[in-house]
Motif scaffolding. Structure first.
Motif, PDB file in Angstrom:
ATOM      1  N   LEU A  88      -3.661  -3.066  -5.590  1.00 28.38           N
ATOM      2  CA  LEU A  88      -4.338  -3.562  -4.382  1.00 28.38           C
ATOM      3  C   LEU A  88      -5.783  -3.095  -4.438  1.00 28.38           C
ATOM      4  CD1 LEU A  88      -1.646  -2.676  -1.711  1.00 28.38           C
ATOM      5  CD2 LEU A  88      -2.255  -4.955  -2.496  1.00 28.38           C
ATOM      6  N   GLU A  89      -6.656  -3.990  -4.835  1.00 27.56           N
ATOM      7  CA  GLU A  89      -8.043  -3.591  -5.085  1.00 27.56           C
ATOM      8  C   GLU A  89      -8.721  -3.010  -3.846  1.00 27.56           C
ATOM      9  OE1 GLU A  89     -10.946  -2.318  -7.174  1.00 27.56           O
ATOM     10  OE2 GLU A  89      -9.230  -3.264  -8.111  1.00 27.56           O
ATOM     11  N   GLU A 103       1.457  12.222 -12.463  1.00 27.11           N
ATOM     12  CA  GLU A 103       0.828  13.456 -12.930  1.00 27.11           C
ATOM     13  C   GLU A 103      -0.459  13.163 -13.691  1.00 27.11           C
ATOM     14  OE1 GLU A 103       3.456  16.303 -14.734  1.00 27.11           O
ATOM     15  OE2 GLU A 103       5.105  15.705 -13.433  1.00 27.11           O
ATOM     16  N   ALA A 104      -0.874  11.901 -13.698  1.00 20.03           N
ATOM     17  CA  ALA A 104      -2.104  11.489 -14.374  1.00 20.03           C
ATOM     18  C   ALA A 104      -3.317  12.022 -13.618  1.00 20.03           C
ATOM     19  CB  ALA A 104      -2.162   9.964 -14.450  1.00 20.03           C
ATOM     20  N   PRO A 105      -4.453  12.065 -14.269  1.00 22.16           N
ATOM     21  CA  PRO A 105      -5.679  12.439 -13.553  1.00 22.16           C
ATOM     22  C   PRO A 105      -5.914  11.489 -12.371  1.00 22.16           C
ATOM     23  CG  PRO A 105      -6.072  12.379 -15.913  1.00 22.16           C
ATOM     24  CD  PRO A 105      -4.699  11.808 -15.683  1.00 22.16           C
ATOM     25  N   VAL A 106      -6.582  11.981 -11.361  1.00 25.74           N
ATOM     26  CA  VAL A 106      -6.784  11.213 -10.123  1.00 25.74           C
ATOM     27  C   VAL A 106      -7.387   9.841 -10.403  1.00 25.74           C
ATOM     28  CG1 VAL A 106      -8.029  11.148  -7.922  1.00 25.74           C
ATOM     29  CG2 VAL A 106      -6.925  13.262  -8.676  1.00 25.74           C
ATOM     30  N   ALA A 107      -8.415   9.783 -11.233  1.00 28.81           N
ATOM     31  CA  ALA A 107      -9.059   8.489 -11.512  1.00 28.81           C
ATOM     32  C   ALA A 107      -8.066   7.503 -12.123  1.00 28.81           C
ATOM     33  CB  ALA A 107     -10.250   8.682 -12.430  1.00 28.81           C
ATOM     34  N   ALA A 108      -7.211   7.966 -13.000  1.00 24.37           N
ATOM     35  CA  ALA A 108      -6.213   7.090 -13.624  1.00 24.37           C
ATOM     36  C   ALA A 108      -5.176   6.627 -12.601  1.00 24.37           C
ATOM     37  CB  ALA A 108      -5.531   7.815 -14.783  1.00 24.37           C
ATOM     38  N   ARG A 109      -4.827   7.508 -11.688  1.00 25.34           N
ATOM     39  CA  ARG A 109      -3.884   7.117 -10.640  1.00 25.34           C
ATOM     40  C   ARG A 109      -4.447   5.965  -9.816  1.00 25.34           C
ATOM     41  NH1 ARG A 109      -2.026  12.858  -7.971  1.00 25.34           N
ATOM     42  NH2 ARG A 109      -2.211  14.033  -9.895  1.00 25.34           N
ATOM     43  N   ILE A 110      -5.697   6.097  -9.434  1.00 27.75           N
ATOM     44  CA  ILE A 110      -6.325   5.064  -8.600  1.00 27.75           C
ATOM     45  C   ILE A 110      -6.542   3.795  -9.406  1.00 27.75           C
ATOM     46  CG2 ILE A 110      -8.387   4.464  -7.271  1.00 27.75           C
ATOM     47  CD1 ILE A 110      -8.464   7.439  -6.439  1.00 27.75           C
ATOM     48  N   ASP A 111      -6.869   3.926 -10.679  1.00 27.66           N
ATOM     49  CA  ASP A 111      -7.028   2.744 -11.524  1.00 27.66           C
ATOM     50  C   ASP A 111      -5.727   1.953 -11.621  1.00 27.66           C
ATOM     51  OD1 ASP A 111      -9.680   3.311 -11.975  1.00 27.66           O
ATOM     52  OD2 ASP A 111      -9.346   4.203 -13.960  1.00 27.66           O
ATOM     53  N   GLY A 112      -4.597   2.614 -11.434  1.00 28.30           N
ATOM     54  CA  GLY A 112      -3.308   1.946 -11.494  1.00 28.30           C
ATOM     55  C   GLY A 112      -2.926   1.205 -10.221  1.00 28.30           C
ATOM     56  N   VAL A 113      -3.712   1.367  -9.174  1.00 27.47           N
ATOM     57  CA  VAL A 113      -3.427   0.696  -7.894  1.00 27.47           C
ATOM     58  C   VAL A 113      -3.821  -0.771  -8.025  1.00 27.47           C
ATOM     59  CG1 VAL A 113      -4.036   0.575  -5.438  1.00 27.47           C
ATOM     60  CG2 VAL A 113      -3.722   2.799  -6.545  1.00 27.47           C
ATOM     61  N   ALA A 134       2.915   5.974  -2.874  1.00 25.48           N
ATOM     62  CA  ALA A 134       4.062   6.711  -3.406  1.00 25.48           C
ATOM     63  C   ALA A 134       3.904   6.903  -4.915  1.00 25.48           C
ATOM     64  CB  ALA A 134       5.362   5.991  -3.090  1.00 25.48           C
ATOM     65  N   ASP A 135       3.460   5.865  -5.608  1.00 21.67           N
ATOM     66  CA  ASP A 135       3.230   5.975  -7.054  1.00 21.67           C
ATOM     67  C   ASP A 135       2.149   7.012  -7.363  1.00 21.67           C
ATOM     68  OD1 ASP A 135       5.157   4.068  -7.612  1.00 21.67           O
ATOM     69  OD2 ASP A 135       3.703   2.435  -7.909  1.00 21.67           O
ATOM     70  N   ILE A 136       1.101   7.018  -6.559  1.00 20.46           N
ATOM     71  CA  ILE A 136       0.025   8.008  -6.756  1.00 20.46           C
ATOM     72  C   ILE A 136       0.570   9.415  -6.571  1.00 20.46           C
ATOM     73  CG2 ILE A 136      -2.102   8.936  -5.735  1.00 20.46           C
ATOM     74  CD1 ILE A 136      -2.909   5.997  -5.185  1.00 20.46           C
ATOM     75  N   LEU A 137       1.362   9.608  -5.533  1.00 17.58           N
ATOM     76  CA  LEU A 137       1.925  10.934  -5.273  1.00 17.58           C
ATOM     77  C   LEU A 137       2.849  11.396  -6.391  1.00 17.58           C
ATOM     78  CD1 LEU A 137       2.710  10.593  -1.476  1.00 17.58           C
ATOM     79  CD2 LEU A 137       1.105  12.222  -2.503  1.00 17.58           C
ATOM     80  N   ARG A 138       3.568  10.477  -7.001  1.00 21.70           N
ATOM     81  CA  ARG A 138       4.514  10.824  -8.067  1.00 21.70           C
ATOM     82  C   ARG A 138       3.848  11.035  -9.421  1.00 21.70           C
ATOM     83  NH1 ARG A 138       8.644   6.612  -5.776  1.00 21.70           N
ATOM     84  NH2 ARG A 138      10.019   8.019  -4.639  1.00 21.70           N
ATOM     85  N   ALA A 155       0.834  -1.206   0.000  1.00 20.23           N
ATOM     86  CA  ALA A 155       0.000   0.000   0.000  1.00 20.23           C
ATOM     87  C   ALA A 155       0.869   1.258   0.000  1.00 20.23           C
ATOM     88  CB  ALA A 155      -0.933  -0.011   1.210  1.00 20.23           C
ATOM     89  N   GLN A 156       1.935   1.255   0.776  1.00 26.62           N
ATOM     90  CA  GLN A 156       2.819   2.416   0.813  1.00 26.62           C
ATOM     91  C   GLN A 156       3.433   2.685  -0.551  1.00 26.62           C
ATOM     92  OE1 GLN A 156       5.247   1.027   4.156  1.00 26.62           O
ATOM     93  NE2 GLN A 156       4.688   2.896   5.225  1.00 26.62           N
ATOM     94  N   LEU A 157       3.859   1.646  -1.244  1.00 29.14           N
ATOM     95  CA  LEU A 157       4.445   1.828  -2.571  1.00 29.14           C
ATOM     96  C   LEU A 157       3.393   2.330  -3.563  1.00 29.14           C
ATOM     97  CD1 LEU A 157       6.820  -1.258  -2.765  1.00 29.14           C
ATOM     98  CD2 LEU A 157       7.439   1.152  -2.399  1.00 29.14           C
ATOM     99  N   ALA A 158       2.164   1.835  -3.439  1.00 31.92           N
ATOM    100  CA  ALA A 158       1.086   2.305  -4.319  1.00 31.92           C
ATOM    101  C   ALA A 158       0.793   3.782  -4.069  1.00 31.92           C
ATOM    102  CB  ALA A 158      -0.172   1.463  -4.110  1.00 31.92           C
TER     103      ALA A 158
END
Length: 94
Positions: free
Chosen positions: A79-80, A67-77, A61-65, A56-59
């Motif tokens: 860990l469902e 620059e994609a739209p928020v929905a795309a950032r979360i779609d990339g996680v 960190a990826d979200i914070l780094r 979860a921490q690495l996910a």
């Protein structure tokens, strides 16, 4: 530059770096604990929890780094359960 989240890019990068460092520390701890057979048998569930936390921490960190739209950032996680919690929190009204 300010991100959609209201966190400026340098702060987001610094927070992501800190999460990665914390993740390394937790992973080392889990490895040390898992190296002892007695501890591993006794605390398998807790050691697995440490693994989920590090993922979860690495996910995050990826979200914070990103620059994609928020929905795309979360779609990339991957860990469902984390992705679902984030989506739920984002849809809450203040």
């Amino acid at each position: 530059m300010v991100m959609d989240s209201g966190v400026d890019r340098p702060l987001a990068e610094a927070l992501a770096d800190e999460l990665v460092e914390l993740t390394r520390s937790l992973a080392e701890l889990a490895y040390d604990l898992g190296s002892d057979e007695v501890t591993l048998r006794r605390h398998m569930v807790s050691i697995q929890s440490i693994d989920r936390i590090t993922q979860a921490q690495l996910a995050i960190a990826d979200i914070l780094r990103s620059e994609a739209p928020v929905a795309a950032r979360i779609d990339g996680v991957t860990l469902e359960t984390l992705a679902a919690r984030l989506r739920q929190r984002l849809t809450r009204t203040p």
